[in-house]
Design a protein around this motif. Structure first.
Motif, PDB file in Angstrom:
ATOM      1  N   LEU A 207       6.795  -3.273   5.274  1.00 23.77           N
ATOM      2  CA  LEU A 207       5.412  -2.024   4.438  1.00 23.77           C
ATOM      3  C   LEU A 207       5.286  -2.463   2.558  1.00 23.77           C
ATOM      4  CD1 LEU A 207       5.552   1.112   6.570  1.00 23.77           C
ATOM      5  CD2 LEU A 207       3.896  -1.040   6.126  1.00 23.77           C
ATOM      6  N   GLN A 208       4.564  -2.343   2.106  1.00 23.82           N
ATOM      7  CA  GLN A 208       3.726  -2.877   1.032  1.00 23.82           C
ATOM      8  C   GLN A 208       3.442  -1.108   0.274  1.00 23.82           C
ATOM      9  OE1 GLN A 208       2.539  -5.080   2.984  1.00 23.82           O
ATOM     10  NE2 GLN A 208       4.319  -5.769   3.251  1.00 23.82           N
ATOM     11  N   PRO A 209       4.313  -0.590  -0.895  1.00 21.53           N
ATOM     12  CA  PRO A 209       3.771   0.367  -0.969  1.00 21.53           C
ATOM     13  C   PRO A 209       1.847   0.486  -1.620  1.00 21.53           C
ATOM     14  CG  PRO A 209       5.815   0.187  -1.636  1.00 21.53           C
ATOM     15  CD  PRO A 209       5.662  -1.036  -1.120  1.00 21.53           C
ATOM     16  N   SER A 210       1.569  -0.537  -1.743  1.00 16.46           N
ATOM     17  CA  SER A 210       0.042  -1.260  -2.746  1.00 16.46           C
ATOM     18  C   SER A 210      -0.427  -1.214  -1.892  1.00 16.46           C
ATOM     19  CB  SER A 210      -0.083  -2.252  -3.121  1.00 16.46           C
ATOM     20  OG  SER A 210       0.513  -3.413  -2.639  1.00 16.46           O
ATOM     21  N   SER A 211      -0.368  -0.977  -0.648  1.00 15.38           N
ATOM     22  CA  SER A 211      -1.038  -1.260   0.577  1.00 15.38           C
ATOM     23  C   SER A 211      -1.922   0.336   0.721  1.00 15.38           C
ATOM     24  CB  SER A 211      -0.906  -1.461   1.702  1.00 15.38           C
ATOM     25  OG  SER A 211       0.250  -2.581   1.726  1.00 15.38           O
ATOM     26  N   GLY A 212      -1.470   1.643   0.079  1.00 14.91           N
ATOM     27  CA  GLY A 212      -2.116   2.578   0.355  1.00 14.91           C
ATOM     28  C   GLY A 212      -2.121   3.248   1.647  1.00 14.91           C
ATOM     29  N   TYR A 213      -2.545   4.826   1.484  1.00 19.89           N
ATOM     30  CA  TYR A 213      -1.597   5.302   2.995  1.00 19.89           C
ATOM     31  C   TYR A 213      -2.486   5.040   4.452  1.00 19.89           C
ATOM     32  CZ  TYR A 213       0.725   8.772   0.344  1.00 19.89           C
ATOM     33  OH  TYR A 213       2.317   8.935  -0.744  1.00 19.89           O
ATOM     34  N   SER A 214      -3.833   5.024   4.175  1.00 14.33           N
ATOM     35  CA  SER A 214      -5.090   4.709   4.965  1.00 14.33           C
ATOM     36  C   SER A 214      -4.405   2.998   5.967  1.00 14.33           C
ATOM     37  CB  SER A 214      -6.100   3.777   4.858  1.00 14.33           C
ATOM     38  OG  SER A 214      -6.908   5.019   4.314  1.00 14.33           O
ATOM     39  N   GLU A 215      -4.001   2.025   5.222  1.00 13.40           N
ATOM     40  CA  GLU A 215      -3.379   1.419   5.242  1.00 13.40           C
ATOM     41  C   GLU A 215      -1.860   0.537   6.305  1.00 13.40           C
ATOM     42  OE1 GLU A 215      -2.545  -3.904   4.238  1.00 13.40           O
ATOM     43  OE2 GLU A 215      -3.835  -2.963   3.353  1.00 13.40           O
ATOM     44  N   ILE A 216      -1.267   1.624   5.382  1.00 13.18           N
ATOM     45  CA  ILE A 216       0.184   2.035   5.867  1.00 13.18           C
ATOM     46  C   ILE A 216       0.145   2.521   7.615  1.00 13.18           C
ATOM     47  CG2 ILE A 216       2.724   4.182   5.887  1.00 13.18           C
ATOM     48  CD1 ILE A 216       1.548   2.970   2.675  1.00 13.18           C
ATOM     49  N   ILE A 217      -1.056   3.716   7.563  1.00 12.09           N
ATOM     50  CA  ILE A 217      -0.759   4.682   9.065  1.00 12.09           C
ATOM     51  C   ILE A 217      -0.979   3.713  10.114  1.00 12.09           C
ATOM     52  CG2 ILE A 217      -3.052   6.359  10.463  1.00 12.09           C
ATOM     53  CD1 ILE A 217      -2.522   7.928   7.607  1.00 12.09           C
ATOM     54  N   GLU A 218      -2.237   2.523   9.349  1.00 11.51           N
ATOM     55  CA  GLU A 218      -2.759   1.820  10.890  1.00 11.51           C
ATOM     56  C   GLU A 218      -1.656   0.576  11.092  1.00 11.51           C
ATOM     57  OE1 GLU A 218      -6.092  -2.210  10.918  1.00 11.51           O
ATOM     58  OE2 GLU A 218      -6.088  -0.546   8.810  1.00 11.51           O
ATOM     59  N   LYS A 219      -0.844   0.402  10.224  1.00 14.15           N
ATOM     60  CA  LYS A 219       0.238  -0.901  10.720  1.00 14.15           C
ATOM     61  C   LYS A 219       1.016  -0.471  11.077  1.00 14.15           C
ATOM     62  CE  LYS A 219       0.397  -3.470   6.570  1.00 14.15           C
ATOM     63  NZ  LYS A 219       0.823  -4.623   5.606  1.00 14.15           N
ATOM     64  N   LEU A 220       2.336   1.528  11.561  1.00 10.77           N
ATOM     65  CA  LEU A 220       2.352   2.194  11.865  1.00 10.77           C
ATOM     66  C   LEU A 220       2.058   2.480  13.375  1.00 10.77           C
ATOM     67  CD1 LEU A 220       3.483   4.949   9.288  1.00 10.77           C
ATOM     68  CD2 LEU A 220       4.640   3.309  10.669  1.00 10.77           C
ATOM     69  N   SER A 221       0.342   2.462  13.428  1.00  9.55           N
ATOM     70  CA  SER A 221      -0.042   2.844  14.749  1.00  9.55           C
ATOM     71  C   SER A 221      -0.410   1.138  15.754  1.00  9.55           C
ATOM     72  CB  SER A 221      -1.341   2.783  14.584  1.00  9.55           C
ATOM     73  OG  SER A 221      -2.158   2.118  13.624  1.00  9.55           O
TER      74      SER A 221
END
Length: 466
Positions: A207-221
């Motif tokens: 993950l990249q911190p700059s992705s933002g929370y929405s994109e982070i959650i999408e990758k986690l799913s």
């Protein structure tokens, strides 16, 4: 937003308390000022009654209704009306007395009116301050939350880590915070409720911190394949150049990338105690804790460095108090420990070997130089192979060669283990100033004088008998 600790209710309550206190003080001032006016009126009325005694018989006062009246907002206007009605039944007062009473009454009204204006202005100013303060805090907090949520101003570096199977949402949020992907756990938990992902899968993820929370959650799913890992054991006494080459040989990261990242500050507490004297060849040489580590293949040097820093900081905490009580700086302890690590034939001999060097350091007039061959080897194997030019080689040679420089070299020459560090912090009490090792048997010989040392060199097979 976690950095902005404030409570709007506390601000408003504090201001209200100040307003009430100010109003009470104003009320006390009015009551004090009103008393002499009341006395003046009463004395005037007493004089009138005395004059009227001669002119007219005293009238019987009317019955007064004892029933209390409700407190009105404008009680001053009511009292004026009541006074006017009572004045109709009374005889007109003398002009001088009327004028005196009128002036005192006007003075009283002016004072009361002024007090009301002051209270109104003061309250208005306080209210404006409260509104501006709350608005400013909310605005700054809102901006901070927005930047955190969308990843604005955060690094785009890849952070690779593992989410264990069976982890709860709260545990996953803690992992993200610890890995530096997010900063606000509560905001992330709120984002999870808003996004409502069907599932969050365990396993390896980047993950990249700059992705933002929405994109982070999408990758986690999303379902992911496990990354390839490699386990590497680093032994006590290896220098950073050895470690960098070993990481590159195992395809973890390149040697150059590792050396660049490892010698930078990473924000760990112990880094504040590292004494950068400007003459160290590798600034963070000595601050790698030898152990067995598991790395991702083709990982970033930043991730590798973070893992290694975390392990060193854990070990550092166990000896931090001892270092403080030793009278030496962290850099001095690690430098001497690195020499002891390479000089001692075994861990059992380390406390005695440490005592020899400490005895020399305590008597610099007699023994100005430590004369350790291990520093000469560091110059040959590291400095001369990695320095940019001849001038650099000459400079660092002067800073590290303990046959030329006085006292300790500029910095550590390898990465020592805990046994060597503790040997420096808890050395044996001896009066030795020399030692040598039999390279075949591993036996160590100690001496108090140079003559004894020369005899020991023969015993150790390091010199021929004269």
């Amino acid at each position: 937003m976690d950095d902005l600790n404030f409570n709007v209710d506390d601000i408003i309550n504090d201001v209200n308390a100040k307003i009430k206190s100010a109003e009470k003080n104003e009320a006390d001032e009015e009551s004090v000022e009103a008393e002499p006016i009341a006395d003046t009126e009463n004395s005037s009325e007493d004089c009138e009654q005395a004059d009227n005694t001669d002119e007219k018989p005293q009238e019987t006062p009317e019955a007064i209704d004892d029933k209390p009246e409700p407190i009105l907002a404008f009680h001053e206007d009511k009292s004026e009306e009541d006074n006017s009605e009572e004045d109709e039944d009374k005889e007109p007062e003398k002009p001088e007395k009327q004028e005196k009473k009128s002036k005192s009454s006007k003075k009283k009204k002016k004072k009361r009116k002024k007090s009301k204006v002051n209270n109104s202005v003061f309250g208005g100013i306080i209210l404006v301050i409260v509104i501006l303060t709350v608005s400013l805090v909310l605005a700054v907090g809102g901006i901070s939350i927005g930047m955190e949520y969308y990843g604005i101003g955060k690094t785009d570096e890849d952070i690779r880590f593992n989410i264990p199977a069976g982890s709860t949402n709260s545990e996953i949020a803690d992992i993200l915070v610890n890995e530096g992907v997010i900063k606000n756990k509560k905001l992330f938990m709120l984002a999870l409720k808003f996004e409502k992902p069907a599932a969050i899968y365990p396993g390896d993820i980047t993950l990249q911190p700059s992705s933002g929370y929405s994109e982070i959650i999408e990758k986690l799913s999303q379902m992911r394949e496990s990354y390839k890992t490699v386990s590497i054991t680093f032994t006590e006494g290896e220098n950073l150049l050895d470690i960098a080459k070993k990481l590159e040989d195992n395809e973890v990261c390149t040697a150059d990338d590792f050396l660049f990242e490892f010698n930078k500050n990473q924000g760990f507490d112990f880094e504040n105690d590292v004494d950068d004297n400007g003459d160290m060849f590798y600034r963070m040489e000595g601050y790698f804790y030898p152990d067995t580590y598991e790395f991702y293949v083709n990982d970033s040097a930043g991730n590798v460095t973070k893992k290694l820093r975390e392990q060193f900081e854990k070990k550092y905490e166990t000896v931090k108090a001892k270092i403080k009580n030793s009278g030496m700086s962290l850099n001095e302890v690690m430098t001497l420990a690195s020499i002891v690590q390479l000089e001692a034939a075994s861990e059992d001999e380390m406390p005695k070997v440490a005592s020899v060097f400490l005895n020399r350091l305590d008597d610099p007039d007699t023994y100005p130089m430590l004369q350790s061959d291990t520093t000469t080897n560091y110059i040959k194997n590291v400095i001369k192979t990695e320095a940019d030019n001849t001038a650099s080689i000459e400079h660092y040679t002067e800073c590290y060669d303990t046959y030329k420089c006085k006292g300790l070299p500029a910095g550590p020459i390898c990465n020592p283990g805990m046994a060597a560090i503790n040997a420096v912090l808890e050395p044996k009490k001896t009066d030795y100033y020399y030692f040598c090792n039999n390279l075949k048997t591993g036996e160590t010989f100690y001496a108090k004088t140079l003559d004894e040392h020369e005899e020991n060199l023969v015993k150790a097979g390091l010199a021929k008998k004269k």
